[in-house]
Scaffold this active site. Structure first.
Site, PDB file in Angstrom:
ATOM      1  N   ASP A 190     -16.659  20.796   9.517  1.00  0.00           N
ATOM      2  CA  ASP A 190     -15.807  20.819   8.333  1.00  0.00           C
ATOM      3  C   ASP A 190     -14.652  21.763   8.632  1.00  0.00           C
ATOM      4  OD1 ASP A 190     -17.490  19.106   7.037  1.00  0.00           O
ATOM      5  OD2 ASP A 190     -18.501  20.644   5.858  1.00  0.00           O
ATOM      6  N   ASP A 234     -20.333   9.829  -0.663  1.00  0.00           N
ATOM      7  CA  ASP A 234     -21.080  10.972  -1.198  1.00  0.00           C
ATOM      8  C   ASP A 234     -21.865  10.451  -2.393  1.00  0.00           C
ATOM      9  OD1 ASP A 234     -19.951  12.722   0.626  1.00  0.00           O
ATOM     10  OD2 ASP A 234     -18.377  13.400  -0.730  1.00  0.00           O
TER      11      ASP A 234
END
Lengths: 257, 202
Positions: free
Chosen positions: A11, A130
């Site tokens: 990330d 997600d």
């Protein structure tokens, strides 16, 4: 035989690799290029870079990071976060990424998947989902870094993504993310059963057994994880040895330096 | 100098980085004269069969490629680049390919997940310098939904992978070499394969 893939996920925020728990309390950990080199040498099969703040803060993807990573490693990698247009995809691919993962933008404009798959080929278009469990075996799609409920059923969305031309799906279980209690096996399996494209499981890896579980029971083609690798709680060679001992096909070759 | 045909939008930078590491000089180009002067050509893989053929036609490169190949210049086709060497492609229709090799390009069977994505092992079909200095059971990175088949000339098959059937992975006929996988993304094995190809052209 086709090997199951182990994919460290990086990330990235302002050019640094960070790892948050449920997308909060983000801590700075490392330089993405250095970490990419380390994973390449350890035997990672692929890498994923998410520009985690791009969706909300309209940041451009860090094309120079992408290019520097491509220079240093000879394994495939995916770039995601804040991809909105076909032009964004073009820039990322030209900088040296192999695949692009699209999340929020695909929900807001599903045609982008179709357009991009026609232009660049399905193989480089990854639909990233997600999902959050709202009732037993009922998962809904969230966007904007897990902040916004779309009300869309995750399994239906995966099927639609496949029909639009996505070549792979990353399924991230928001409830499991950062908890290290294991992947969401039921969600991963439900998605894998619904489509005929490769599935990457994401969110919840804590032990080597979690990887084995999601690659067998969860029917995932690949398992993605971040913090267990960044903080060296699990080493990739150790993980692959274990998977091999469990009769799971992995690529065992040590990487070229 | 290797001329890498720059006819699309995909990731060709990684290929160039890999060649740089091997000290194989290369340049991205669509210039016919540059291609004629180069000692080898690489046709990388981008997008769909028809779009790729259309792009080569628009750039007026088909005749240059045909002339150079029949004159014996080594060419390496990667992924879709290899598929274009064949007579016909059946990706979203039926399209004419470059026709350097006999055979067609067909969709991988739906009995397995498509695309064929990830690391798969190579099986050797014949002795070739292309396969020198590889580890046992070498793995390479594939990502494709279509594969070469039809009336292939059997003696062109150097290596294959198993995925819903036999997938031709490395083919060679004289100065023409094709790799269905991405050597530039296949770690140590891929770099060695590119090095072996480099050995054919120096």
């Amino acid at each position: 035989m086709l090997a199951k893939r182990i994919i460290p996920c990086l990330d990235v925020d302002k050019g640094r690799v960070v790892k948050g728990k449920k997308f909060q309390n983000i801590q700075d950990v490392a330089d993405p290029v250095e970490l990419a080199k380390r994973y390449n040498e350890a035997g990672a099969d692929e890498l994923v870079f998410y520009d985690i703040t791009a969706s909300n803060e309209e940041r451009d993807i860090f094309l120079d990071v992408v290019e520097n990573v491509a220079k240093e490693i000879a394994i495939p990698f995916t770039v995601g976060g804040g991809i909105r247009t076909v032009d964004d995809i073009h820039k990322v691919l030209r900088s040296g990424a192999d695949k692009v993962s699209i999340n929020s933008a695909a929900v807001q404009n599903p045609e982008i998947i179709k357009e991009a798959a026609l232009k660049f080929g399905s193989q480089c278009i990854v639909l990233s989902i997600d999902a959050k469990e709202v009732a037993a075996n009922n998962w809904l799609v969230y966007i904007n870094g897990g902040r916004k409920n779309t009300g869309i059923d995750a399994i239906e969305w995966a099927k639609r993504g496949e029909n639009l031309g996505a070549g792979e799906i990353v399924i991230n279980a928001i409830d499991a993310d950062g908890e290290k209690n294991g992947y969401n096996i039921a969600l991963t399996k439900a998605i894998a059963d619904a489509v005929n494209i490769p599935i990457v499981a994401s969110g919840g890896a804590g032990t080597i057994q979690h990887f084995a579980d999601v690659l067998t029971e969860g029917a995932a083609d690949a398992a993605l994880a971040a913090s267990v690798f960044h903080y060296e709680e699990i080493s990739i060679p150790e993980l692959k040895n274990y998977l091999e001992s469990e009769a799971i096909t992995v690529r065992s070759e040590i990487e070229w330096k | 100098m290797i001329a890498i045909i720059d006819y699309g939008a995909g990731n060709i930078k990684s290929l160039q980085f890999a060649l740089d590491k091997l000290k194989l000089e290369s340049e991205l180009t669509t210039d016919p004269q540059f291609i004629r002067d180069a000692k080898s050509i690489i046709l990388p893989g981008v997008g769909a069969f028809k779009d790729a053929m259309d792009a080569l036609n628009e750039l007026d490169l088909v005749s240059v490629l045909k002339q150079e190949i029949s004159a014996g210049k080594p060419i390496l086709g990667i992924c879709l680049g290899m598929q274009l060497f064949y007579e016909q492609g059946f990706e979203d229709g039926s399209w004419e390919g470059l026709g350097f090799l006999k055979g067609s390009v067909n969709r991988i069977t739906d009995s397995v997940k498509v695309p064929h994505m990830g690391w798969n092992t190579l099986t050797q079909h014949q002795d070739s310098s292309l396969l020198h200095n590889l580890t046992d059971n070498p793995s390479v990175y594939f990502v494709h939904s279509y594969a070469v088949g039809g009336n292939l000339e059997k003696d062109t098959l150097v290596a294959s992978a198993q995925y819903g059937g036999t997938i031709p992975a490395i083919v060679k006929k004289g100065n023409i070499v094709g790799m269905q996988f991405h050597p530039e993304k296949s770690g140590k094995t891929g770099i060695q394969l590119l090095k072996n190809y480099g050995g054919l052209i120096s």
